[in-house]
Enzyme design. Structure first.
Site, mmCIF file in Angstrom:
data_model
loop_
_atom_site.group_PDB
_atom_site.id
_atom_site.type_symbol
_atom_site.label_atom_id
_atom_site.label_comp_id
_atom_site.label_asym_id
_atom_site.label_seq_id
_atom_site.Cartn_x
_atom_site.Cartn_y
_atom_site.Cartn_z
ATOM 1 C CE1 TYR A 173 -3.937 2.207 0.511
ATOM 2 C CE2 TYR A 173 -2.605 3.249 2.207
ATOM 3 C CZ TYR A 173 -3.715 3.244 1.391
ATOM 4 O OH TYR A 173 -4.605 4.293 1.441
ATOM 5 C CE LYS A 177 -3.585 5.103 -1.787
ATOM 6 N NZ LYS A 177 -4.628 5.623 -2.684
HETATM 7 N N1 LIG Z 1 -9.625 5.284 4.949
HETATM 8 C C1 LIG Z 1 -8.396 5.689 5.208
HETATM 9 O O1 LIG Z 1 -7.890 5.587 6.348
HETATM 10 C C2 LIG Z 1 -7.569 6.326 4.104
HETATM 11 C C3 LIG Z 1 -6.427 7.066 4.468
HETATM 12 C C4 LIG Z 1 -5.667 7.651 3.467
HETATM 13 C C5 LIG Z 1 -6.031 7.498 2.138
HETATM 14 N N2 LIG Z 1 -7.141 6.768 1.811
HETATM 15 C C6 LIG Z 1 -7.478 6.627 0.396
HETATM 16 O O2 LIG Z 1 -8.756 7.165 0.179
HETATM 17 C C7 LIG Z 1 -9.349 6.536 -0.962
HETATM 18 C C8 LIG Z 1 -10.756 6.097 -0.620
HETATM 19 O O3 LIG Z 1 -10.682 5.143 0.419
HETATM 20 P P1 LIG Z 1 -11.857 4.849 1.456
HETATM 21 O O4 LIG Z 1 -11.267 4.930 2.792
HETATM 22 O O5 LIG Z 1 -13.083 5.632 1.118
HETATM 23 O O6 LIG Z 1 -12.003 3.301 1.140
HETATM 24 P P2 LIG Z 1 -13.221 2.375 0.741
HETATM 25 O O7 LIG Z 1 -14.351 2.676 1.634
HETATM 26 O O8 LIG Z 1 -12.682 0.988 0.698
HETATM 27 O O9 LIG Z 1 -13.524 2.897 -0.738
HETATM 28 C C9 LIG Z 1 -12.724 2.536 -1.834
HETATM 29 C C10 LIG Z 1 -13.613 2.493 -3.047
HETATM 30 O O10 LIG Z 1 -12.845 2.025 -4.168
HETATM 31 C C11 LIG Z 1 -13.577 1.013 -4.805
HETATM 32 N N3 LIG Z 1 -12.724 0.081 -5.507
HETATM 33 C C12 LIG Z 1 -11.763 -0.712 -4.993
HETATM 34 N N4 LIG Z 1 -11.243 -1.473 -5.957
HETATM 35 C C13 LIG Z 1 -11.876 -1.148 -7.099
HETATM 36 C C14 LIG Z 1 -11.783 -1.598 -8.441
HETATM 37 N N5 LIG Z 1 -10.926 -2.556 -8.813
HETATM 38 N N6 LIG Z 1 -12.594 -1.062 -9.373
HETATM 39 C C15 LIG Z 1 -13.480 -0.098 -9.023
HETATM 40 N N7 LIG Z 1 -13.624 0.356 -7.776
HETATM 41 C C16 LIG Z 1 -12.832 -0.162 -6.816
HETATM 42 C C17 LIG Z 1 -14.263 0.305 -3.657
HETATM 43 O O11 LIG Z 1 -15.288 -0.531 -4.125
HETATM 44 P P3 LIG Z 1 -15.558 -1.945 -3.335
HETATM 45 O O12 LIG Z 1 -16.073 -1.572 -1.979
HETATM 46 O O13 LIG Z 1 -16.526 -2.624 -4.206
HETATM 47 O O14 LIG Z 1 -14.218 -2.633 -3.248
HETATM 48 C C18 LIG Z 1 -14.759 1.491 -2.852
HETATM 49 O O15 LIG Z 1 -15.942 2.026 -3.381
HETATM 50 C C19 LIG Z 1 -8.397 5.413 -1.341
HETATM 51 O O16 LIG Z 1 -7.577 5.824 -2.411
HETATM 52 C C20 LIG Z 1 -7.565 5.207 -0.097
HETATM 53 O O17 LIG Z 1 -6.297 4.650 -0.383
HETATM 54 C C21 LIG Z 1 -7.918 6.183 2.759
#
Ligand SMILES: NC(=O)c1ccc[n+]([C@@H]2O[C@H](COP(=O)([O-])OP(=O)(O)OC[C@H]3O[C@@H](n4cnc5c(N)ncnc54)[C@H](OP(=O)(O)O)[C@@H]3O)[C@@H](O)[C@H]2O)c1
Length: 268
Positions: A173, A177
């Site tokens: 991961y 990033k």
């Molecule tokens: N949450 C944190 O702590 C955090 C911190 C820093 C950065 N981020 C970043 O923020 C962004 C959003 O994350 P989040 O926390 O909102 O996570 P999340 O709730 O898991 O959302 C990620 C989204 O991406 C979709 N996705 C994953 N694989 C995919 C694919 N192959 N094709 C199409 N869609 C796909 C997921 O769909 P499915 O549910 O169907 O898999 C989900 O809708 C990400 O880039 C993550 O790395 C998150």
């Protein structure tokens, strides 16, 4: 809301966006914008809803039809596209004719946590396909369209504090990033002459479904919170606000940046 002198009125902006990817436009949060606290709150979904509320035409992309159905049920104006962004050919088919897109948010990602010595080929392939390769592919589709139309645009990549700090069990991961941060800079370099800006947001932990899977253990969470000067994780809307700023003309001289949304974690 009246536009500042020299800037287009909100009604003149066109927005397109996607849940995992996003495109489209404007920058100003409506006065009635509220912070979502429900369990379905995710960065992509909340960004799509905020853009739509601000008057954008939004295209939401995700791989789970039920999530898209739920989003469209909540907000019938959003156009859903269901595709696995890890599948290059399927993505080309699904997004090849979407547009015109002025703004794009590359948000979709997976977080597979494994100790370094146990990292698998599958975790590497899947993570780099979704977290990095799809960002390149979708950004190419959008940037080529913008250049063909002679339009300006803004792209925001959703990175992480993990791009710049080593975190235990985050080999793949963190690597995806870190690569995304550098991709952001190279895209800014090459697309700048076309007046397409490219920036990243770098959040700390956010308690979305992804955050809950990885940070629900109280001991692990405390160790992270102790490294955050503001002493709290980010809310989804902290990230959404920064995304909207970088999409907007309010950041018109900013490109190639990685904006921490981390309560000071990266500064400490
Ligand atoms: N949450 C944190 O702590 C955090 C911190 C820093 C950065 N981020 C970043 O923020 C962004 C959003 O994350 P989040 O926390 O909102 O996570 P999340 O709730 O898991 O959302 C990620 C989204 O991406 C979709 N996705 C994953 N694989 C995919 C694919 N192959 N094709 C199409 N869609 C796909 C997921 O769909 P499915 O549910 O169907 O898999 C989900 O809708 C990400 O880039 C993550 O790395 C998150």
């Amino acid at each position: 809301m009246a536009a500042p002198p020299g800037r287009p009125a909100l009604s003149d902006w066109r927005f397109r966006f996607s849940l995992s990817v996003v495109g489209a436009t404007p920058p100003l949060l409506p006065a009635n914008h509220t912070r979502r606290k429900d369990v379905y709150s995710r960065i992509g979904r909340s960004t799509a809803l905020a853009l739509h509320a601000a008057g954008a035409r939004v295209v939401a992309v995700s791989r789970t039809q039920a999530d898209l159905d739920s989003l469209v049920h909540e907000c019938p104006g959003i156009e859903p596209v269901c595709v696995d962004l890890g599948d290059w050919e399927a993505t080309a088919r699904a997004l090849g004719s979407v547009g015109p897109v002025d703004l794009l948010v590359n948000n979709a990602a997976v977080a597979v946590l494994q100790p370094f010595l146990e990292v698998t080929k599958e975790a590497c392939d899947r993570s780099f396909d979704v977290n990095l390769r799809a960002v390149i592919q979708v950004s190419q589709i959008v940037a080529r369209g913008l250049i063909a139309r002679g339009a300006t645009g803004s792209i925001v990549n959703v990175s992480s504090q993990a791009s710049q700090r080593a975190l235990t069990n985050h080999t793949v991961y963190c690597s995806t990033k870190g690569a995304m941060d550098m991709l952001t800079k190279v895209m800014a370099l090459e697309l700048g002459p076309h007046k397409i800006r490219v920036n990243a947001v770098n959040p700390t932990v956010v308690m979305t479904p992804m955050g809950q899977v990885n940070w629900s253990d109280p001991q692990k969470a405390k160790a992270m919170l102790d490294r955050i000067p503001l002493g709290q994780f980010a809310e989804v809307e902290h990230v959404v606000d920064s995304i909207l700023f970088l999409l907007s003309e309010r950041s018109s001289m900013t490109t190639g940046s990685t904006l921490p949304v981390d309560g000071g974690f990266l500064a400490a």
